[in-house]
Write a protein that holds these residues in place. Structure first.
Motif, short mmCIF file in Angstrom:
data_model
loop_
_atom_site.label_atom_id
_atom_site.label_comp_id
_atom_site.label_asym_id
_atom_site.label_seq_id
_atom_site.Cartn_x
_atom_site.Cartn_y
_atom_site.Cartn_z
N LEU A 9 0.85 -1.18 0.00
CA LEU A 9 0.00 0.00 0.00
C LEU A 9 0.89 1.23 0.00
CD1 LEU A 9 -2.89 1.26 0.32
CD2 LEU A 9 -2.45 1.27 2.79
N GLY A 10 0.70 2.09 -0.99
CA GLY A 10 1.42 3.35 -1.04
C GLY A 10 0.51 4.50 -0.65
N VAL A 11 1.01 5.38 0.22
CA VAL A 11 0.25 6.54 0.68
C VAL A 11 1.07 7.79 0.40
CG1 VAL A 11 -0.82 7.69 2.66
CG2 VAL A 11 -0.84 5.19 2.51
N ASP A 12 0.50 8.72 -0.34
CA ASP A 12 1.15 9.98 -0.69
C ASP A 12 0.44 11.11 0.05
OD1 ASP A 12 2.42 12.13 -1.84
OD2 ASP A 12 1.67 11.78 -3.87
N VAL A 13 1.11 11.66 1.07
CA VAL A 13 0.53 12.73 1.88
C VAL A 13 1.00 14.06 1.32
CG1 VAL A 13 0.25 13.69 4.19
CG2 VAL A 13 0.58 11.23 3.90
N SER A 16 -2.40 19.23 -0.17
CA SER A 16 -3.85 19.37 -0.27
C SER A 16 -4.60 18.05 -0.23
CB SER A 16 -4.22 20.09 -1.59
OG SER A 16 -3.59 21.35 -1.67
N TYR A 17 -4.02 17.00 -0.78
CA TYR A 17 -4.70 15.71 -0.88
C TYR A 17 -3.83 14.57 -0.38
CZ TYR A 17 -8.64 17.44 -3.64
OH TYR A 17 -9.77 18.09 -4.04
N VAL A 18 -4.51 13.50 0.01
CA VAL A 18 -3.85 12.22 0.29
C VAL A 18 -4.29 11.26 -0.81
CG1 VAL A 18 -3.63 10.27 1.88
CG2 VAL A 18 -3.82 12.61 2.78
N LYS A 19 -3.31 10.57 -1.39
CA LYS A 19 -3.61 9.59 -2.43
C LYS A 19 -3.08 8.24 -1.99
CE LYS A 19 -3.39 13.08 -6.08
NZ LYS A 19 -2.86 14.18 -5.25
N ALA A 30 -6.21 -1.08 -6.48
CA ALA A 30 -7.18 -0.06 -6.06
C ALA A 30 -6.46 1.27 -5.86
CB ALA A 30 -7.87 -0.47 -4.76
N ARG A 31 -7.20 2.36 -6.05
CA ARG A 31 -6.66 3.70 -5.83
C ARG A 31 -7.74 4.54 -5.15
NH1 ARG A 31 -3.76 5.94 -11.19
NH2 ARG A 31 -5.91 6.49 -11.75
N ARG A 32 -7.30 5.51 -4.38
CA ARG A 32 -8.26 6.42 -3.76
C ARG A 32 -7.55 7.74 -3.45
NH1 ARG A 32 -12.37 4.97 1.11
NH2 ARG A 32 -13.25 3.83 -0.65
N ALA A 49 -5.59 5.20 7.91
CA ALA A 49 -5.79 3.77 8.19
C ALA A 49 -7.24 3.37 7.94
CB ALA A 49 -5.38 3.45 9.62
N ALA A 50 -8.17 4.23 8.35
CA ALA A 50 -9.59 3.94 8.13
C ALA A 50 -9.91 3.90 6.64
CB ALA A 50 -10.45 4.98 8.83
N GLN A 51 -9.33 4.82 5.87
CA GLN A 51 -9.54 4.83 4.43
C GLN A 51 -8.97 3.56 3.79
OE1 GLN A 51 -11.10 7.23 2.37
NE2 GLN A 51 -11.86 8.07 4.31
N ALA A 52 -7.80 3.11 4.28
CA ALA A 52 -7.19 1.89 3.76
C ALA A 52 -8.09 0.69 3.99
CB ALA A 52 -5.82 1.67 4.41
N GLU A 53 -8.72 0.63 5.14
CA GLU A 53 -9.61 -0.49 5.44
C GLU A 53 -10.85 -0.47 4.54
OE1 GLU A 53 -9.67 -3.28 7.62
OE2 GLU A 53 -7.54 -2.86 7.40
N GLU A 54 -11.27 0.73 4.16
CA GLU A 54 -12.41 0.82 3.24
C GLU A 54 -12.02 0.33 1.84
OE1 GLU A 54 -14.49 4.47 2.98
OE2 GLU A 54 -14.79 4.67 5.14
#
Length: 308
Positions: A9-13, A16-19, A30-32, A49-54
């Motif tokens: 899982l890659g998280v880009d903080v 303005s946005y988190v991807k 998946a992407r969000r 973490a909550a977004q990752a679980e979704e």
């Protein structure tokens, strides 16, 4: 729970946005993207973490985690600390203390967002096959990354490549880092609208400025002067590292028809003659998820011993 060897899982903080990007090998599952919440770093991590679980229930603890941030990553003192001038409250933040208690487990990989973007370009984008290249990513700020002999160069403390804070004018505008004259203070998504407004021209965004430059000679003249600062940095980096390739990414990738001729003209005026034909300028072939994708691929490769 032990991490799955080919799942990351890659998280880009960003400012303005988190991807987020979930991969298995090079396959994107998946992407969000969502606006970065105006919360403390600890609460932001919990929200992520909550977004990752979704995205994928049970993913925490199963996937390797790679985090990219819009700032410098230091590895001195045994920790992974983020120093982000464009994200309020994210200065000196220990990323391991943020994410490991949430169940992500040990082995967190973290890198600057431009390094993450460059890693994705090297793996699956415009820099595939390149041994020596430089990445310049223009977004909320200006990030940079350096690949030398097929390896991401991170420096002694993990902070190499801060191209946006190279000085182009010691008495120039103030940068978000607090200093004056950084490239970022001339050419970024916050500085271009700010400096145009000071000159009496109102634009909504950097994108709007580039669009206006097609028909407004005042805006074009301003963009041309800002491009000269960018060209100055490109030439300095080329003279220092002798790369075969310079990759430009971020929002400017959509304005290549306007920007590339300006850069080429200024580079042609400044370049040391032996370097004139030694390198190529390319624009990123990836989209706005490049940082998250690169963080995931980096975590995957580093976890299996494959990252350079």
């Amino acid at each position: 729970m032990r991490a799955n060897g080919d799942l990351a899982l890659g998280v880009d903080v960003g400012g303005s946005y988190v991807k987020m990007c979930l991969v298995r090998g090079e396959e994107v599952l998946a992407r969000r993207a969502f606006p970065r919440p105006d919360l403390s770093p600890k609460d932001t991590a919990a929200y992520i973490a909550a977004q990752a679980e979704e995205i994928s229930p049970g993913i925490i603890g199963e996937a390797r985690l790679g985090v990219a941030v819009a700032g410098a990553i230091s590895r001195s003192g045994g920790g992974l600390r983020a120093h982000c001038p464009n994200i309020r409250g994210w200065w000196g933040v220990d990323l391991e203390e943020l994410f490991e208690p949430l169940g992500f487990g040990s082995g967190l990989q973290a890198l600057n967002d431009a390094n993450a973007h460059a890693y994705a370009e090297w793996r699956v984008g415009s820099a595939v096959g390149a041994k020596n290249f430089v990445m310049i990513a223009l977004g909320t700020g200006v990030g940079g990354a350096i690949f030398l002999e097929g390896k991401l160069y991170e420096g002694s403390h993990g902070m190499a490549g801060e191209i946006g804070h190279m000085k182009v004018s010691p008495r120039g505008p103030r940068c978000n880092c607090g200093k004056r004259g950084c490239l970022e203070s001339f050419f970024s998504s916050y500085s271009i609208p700010r400096e145009l407004e000071r000159a009496g021209v109102k634009v909504e965004s950097m994108k709007d400025a580039f669009e206006r430059a097609k028909t407004d000679r005042r805006v074009l003249s301003f963009i041309d002067r800002a491009s000269a600062k960018m060209a100055q940095i490109i030439i300095n980096v080329v003279h220092l590292f002798d790369p075969e390739l310079v990759v430009l990414g971020g929002g400017v990738a959509k304005s290549r028809e306007l920007l590339l001729p300006l850069l080429r003209r200024h580079i042609g005026r400044m370049v040391f003659e032996p370097f004139r034909e030694s390198f190529e300028i390319r624009f990123s072939s990836l989209d706005e998820y490049a940082g998250a994708l690169g963080a995931a691929l980096f975590a995957l490769d580093r976890g299996t011993g494959g990252a350079p």
